[in-house]
Design an enzyme around this catalytic site. Structure first.
Site, PDB file in Angstrom:
ATOM      1  N   ASP A  99       8.182  -3.526 -11.483  1.00  0.00           N
ATOM      2  CA  ASP A  99       7.154  -4.260 -10.776  1.00  0.00           C
ATOM      3  C   ASP A  99       6.818  -5.505 -11.585  1.00  0.00           C
ATOM      4  OD1 ASP A  99       4.969  -4.387  -8.768  1.00  0.00           O
ATOM      5  OD2 ASP A  99       5.313  -2.214  -8.708  1.00  0.00           O
ATOM      6  N   ASP A 192       4.810  -8.350  -6.958  1.00  0.00           N
ATOM      7  CA  ASP A 192       3.507  -7.975  -6.417  1.00  0.00           C
ATOM      8  C   ASP A 192       2.826  -9.172  -5.744  1.00  0.00           C
ATOM      9  OD1 ASP A 192       1.481  -5.782  -6.453  1.00  0.00           O
ATOM     10  OD2 ASP A 192       0.295  -7.249  -7.566  1.00  0.00           O
ATOM     11  N   HIS A 314       2.516   3.564  -2.806  1.00  0.00           N
ATOM     12  CA  HIS A 314       1.353   3.998  -3.600  1.00  0.00           C
ATOM     13  C   HIS A 314       0.028   3.433  -3.084  1.00  0.00           C
ATOM     14  CE1 HIS A 314       2.359   0.060  -4.967  1.00  0.00           C
ATOM     15  NE2 HIS A 314       1.230  -0.030  -5.633  1.00  0.00           N
TER      16      HIS A 314
HETATM   17  O1  TEU Z   1      -1.130  -4.551  -3.508  1.00  0.00           O
HETATM   18  C1  TEU Z   1      -1.507  -5.701  -2.824  1.00  0.00           C
HETATM   19  C2  TEU Z   1      -2.306  -5.475  -1.672  1.00  0.00           C
HETATM   20  O2  TEU Z   1      -2.248  -6.234  -0.743  1.00  0.00           O
HETATM   21  C3  TEU Z   1      -3.249  -4.383  -1.708  1.00  0.00           C
HETATM   22  O3  TEU Z   1      -4.517  -4.909  -1.844  1.00  0.00           O
HETATM   23  C4  TEU Z   1      -3.195  -3.669  -0.478  1.00  0.00           C
HETATM   24  O4  TEU Z   1      -3.607  -4.488   0.563  1.00  0.00           O
HETATM   25  C5  TEU Z   1      -4.153  -2.571  -0.648  1.00  0.00           C
HETATM   26  O5  TEU Z   1      -3.762  -1.834  -1.761  1.00  0.00           O
HETATM   27  C6  TEU Z   1      -4.129  -1.702   0.513  1.00  0.00           C
HETATM   28  O6  TEU Z   1      -5.200  -0.904   0.338  1.00  0.00           O
HETATM   29  C7  TEU Z   1      -0.554  -4.725  -4.743  1.00  0.00           C
HETATM   30  C8  TEU Z   1      -0.302  -3.383  -5.377  1.00  0.00           C
HETATM   31  O7  TEU Z   1       0.637  -2.678  -4.601  1.00  0.00           O
HETATM   32  C9  TEU Z   1      -1.592  -2.673  -5.533  1.00  0.00           C
HETATM   33  O8  TEU Z   1      -1.428  -1.369  -6.016  1.00  0.00           O
HETATM   34  C10 TEU Z   1      -2.448  -3.497  -6.459  1.00  0.00           C
HETATM   35  O9  TEU Z   1      -3.729  -2.943  -6.534  1.00  0.00           O
HETATM   36  C11 TEU Z   1      -2.573  -4.942  -5.999  1.00  0.00           C
HETATM   37  O10 TEU Z   1      -1.339  -5.510  -5.609  1.00  0.00           O
HETATM   38  C12 TEU Z   1      -3.088  -5.803  -7.109  1.00  0.00           C
HETATM   39  O11 TEU Z   1      -2.108  -5.978  -8.083  1.00  0.00           O
END
Ligand code: TEU
Ligand code: CA
Length: 536
Positions: A99, A192, A314
């Site tokens: 990631d 990400d 996740h």
């Molecule tokens: O997720 C990005 C994201 O858009 C999230 O806010 C998503 O909309 C949300 O988790 C849905 O509930 C990524 C990662 O996958 C996430 O785990 C991180 O928290 C986020 O970026 C910040 O790095």
């Protein structure tokens, strides 16, 4: 045959390291735990592993807040463990995706610590302002926090300050980080929230319910330029690929990121199909609408150059609970979703536990949730006087912890000898890897069969996609390559349906022991993979 990019035949398995396998009894999954399960993954048939972040981090957002990109979090092990994982995976023909979180760092990253000093050369690594604007964060509330008399931007938690991509030094730092990992033999980056890294202005955003300000950072031209530079200067020098996590994109915006001639990313995760069971916002779930879901999937299949296909990760609730039925039709609906996922055109991503039909969490007490986003929403909902039962409902259907309960290896857990960092689901007594491996007809075996079909039949990789029927919650599509034509039939409902008369052929795979199409009744959640040419 024409040269095919290697990632087209990848089958990716996503590991959430905290929850996968604990090797030392501290209740937290780790790299040695992953190594101990590589043979399991190889037997499943996957050839690519995506690890959610394992870098050093204060874990405000479970590793998506990185304080050192060049080292491993002690919870997960050491750099030696990581080198060993890369090596052991390679021995088994498995490539590793890491990631890459470059929209923000942790506020404990040395760059940010130094940037608090207005005179520091690191000041411009982040986005500081004398006065905040009206932007709101992905985790609700203002996207600005104050230190001294200045404010810094954080689109996620306040411990995740956004990097300033207008600063060329930031670009150089990130390039070095990418090279460091690529030189170690990493194959891919999952980038990400990559389509929001560039902020074209810091003025007030249009007033709206969520994500105020997004018109100034969503899919900006500056972001395309950054991706082109990273590709040209770094990625193109290695045998690697990139998958972008792209929030709020439509198919045109997605194509703009992945068309080969653009030389940016190789594929992206879209979210539109994940929005087919909600109103406006993930916290307001409605009944799942299969019709909407299949239409969105078909649209992305038809319009996109190449898809990154997934049903869970996740951040999302478990697909079986959400799009299938985790009670009466647990096994068949899990298999139906598997058939759908693995016969679509694109690279499939399987999230840990999906291969045994792990369900949404059974967490009862608010304090047993661990996710920062969950705690932020609870605080907000309480402030707005949402009734307690509704808050519970929101978490039950939408909390990210639904996907984060530890992997169910055995009846009694098998994840750790200690106390797991997040409570395990009690249904591990009947949903677990051990039982799935014993049973030749299990969900896991179904995944195994599908993966092997994909790897042995080019039609599932290079074949075209054509929707044949999308009515009454039944989704039928065709994959075609030269003379070969395969058809997937999925009943996405809990009711009996009929197979249209013109669907003919021999059965390649069924989730209900079906051997022919002579009986036209399609059972609840039934799915069939058909070879059309071999009509009997
Ligand atoms: O997720 C990005 C994201 O858009 C999230 O806010 C998503 O909309 C949300 O988790 C849905 O509930 C990524 C990662 O996958 C996430 O785990 C991180 O928290 C986020 O970026 C910040 O790095
Ligand atoms: Ca551990």
């Amino acid at each position: 045959m024409e040269h095919r990019q290697s990632w087209k035949s990848s089958v990716v398995y996503q590991i959430y390291p905290r929850s996968f396998m604990d090797s030392n009894g501290d209740g937290i999954g780790d790299i040695q735990g992953i190594i101990s399960k590589l043979d399991y993954l190889k037997d499943l048939g996957i050839n690519t592993l995506w690890l959610s972040p394992v870098y050093q981090s204060p874990n405000d957002d479970n590793g998506y807040d990185i304080s050192n990109y060049l080292d491993i979090h002690p919870d997960f092990g050491t750099m030696n463990d990581m080198d060993q994982l890369i090596f052991e995976a390679k021995q088994r023909g498995i490539k590793i995706i890491m990631d890459l979180v470059i929209n923000h760092t942790s506020d404990e990253h040395p760059w940010f610590i130094q940037s608090k000093d207005k005179k520091s050369p690191y000041r411009d690594y982040y986005i500081w302002k004398d006065k905040p604007n009206n932007w709101t964060s992905f985790f609700s509330g203002s996207a600005w926090d104050q230190i001294g008399d200045s404010y810094y931007l954080h689109l996620f938690s306040k411990k995740q300050p956004d990097l300033n991509w207008n600063n060329p030094k930031v670009m150089e730092e990130i390039k070095d980080i990418m090279r460091f990992w690529l030189d170690k033999g990493i194959y891919v980056f999952r980038c990400d929230v990559i389509n929001i890294i560039y902020k074209s202005s810091l003025e007030d955003g249009k007033r709206r319910l969520v994500l105020v300000g997004r018109e100034f950072y969503h899919s900006q031209e500056g972001c395309h330029q950054i991706l082109k530079t990273l590709r040209k200067d770094v990625l193109s020098k290695y045998d690697c690929m990139t998958v972008g996590e792209t929030v709020l994109v439509n198919t045109a915006q997605a194509n703009d990121l992945i068309l080969p001639e653009r030389e940016e990313l190789d594929m992206v995760f879209g979210f539109e199909h994940m929005e087919t069971d909600q109103i406006n916002n993930k916290w307001f779930k409605t009944r799942f609408k299969p019709q909407k879901f299949m239409k969105v999937i078909a649209k992305w299949q038809e319009e996109l150059y190449w898809n990154a296909n997934y049903l869970e990760n996740h951040d999302q609730p478990r697909s079986i609970t959400r799009f299938g039925n985790d009670q009466k039709y647990h096994e068949v609906s899990a298999k139906m979703l598997a058939t759908l996922l693995l016969t679509l055109k694109g690279t499939p991503y399987i999230f840990e536990g999906q291969e045994i039909g792990m369900t949404n969490a059974d967490i009862k007490r608010l304090e047993d949730y661990r996710d920062i986003e969950t705690h932020r929403i609870v605080a907000l909902a309480k402030k707005l006087h949402f009734p307690q039962f509704y808050i519970r409902h929101m978490l039950k259907t939408a909390s990210r912890d639904n996907a984060r309960q530890p992997m169910q290896w055995k009846k009694e857990g098998g994840f750790t000898t200690g106390i797991p960092w997040l409570k395990m689901n009690e249904n591990m007594s009947f949903i677990n890897v051990e039982d799935n491996l014993k049973n030749t007809d299990s969900i896991l075996r179904h995944y195994q069969q599908l993966i092997s079909l994909r790897q042995n039949h080019d039609v599932l990789i290079d074949g075209s996609f054509k929707p044949l029927y999308m009515k009454h919650n039944v989704f039928i599509f065709e994959r075609k390559l030269n003379e070969t034509s395969w058809i997937t039939v999925s009943n996405l409902s809990g009711n009996k349906k009929r197979i249209p008369k013109n669907i003919k052929g021999s059965i390649l795979l069924s989730n209900m022991h079906r051997t022919s199409l002579s009986n036209p009744v399609l059972m609840p959640y039934e799915s069939i993979l058909i070879d059309k040419e071999k009509t009997l």
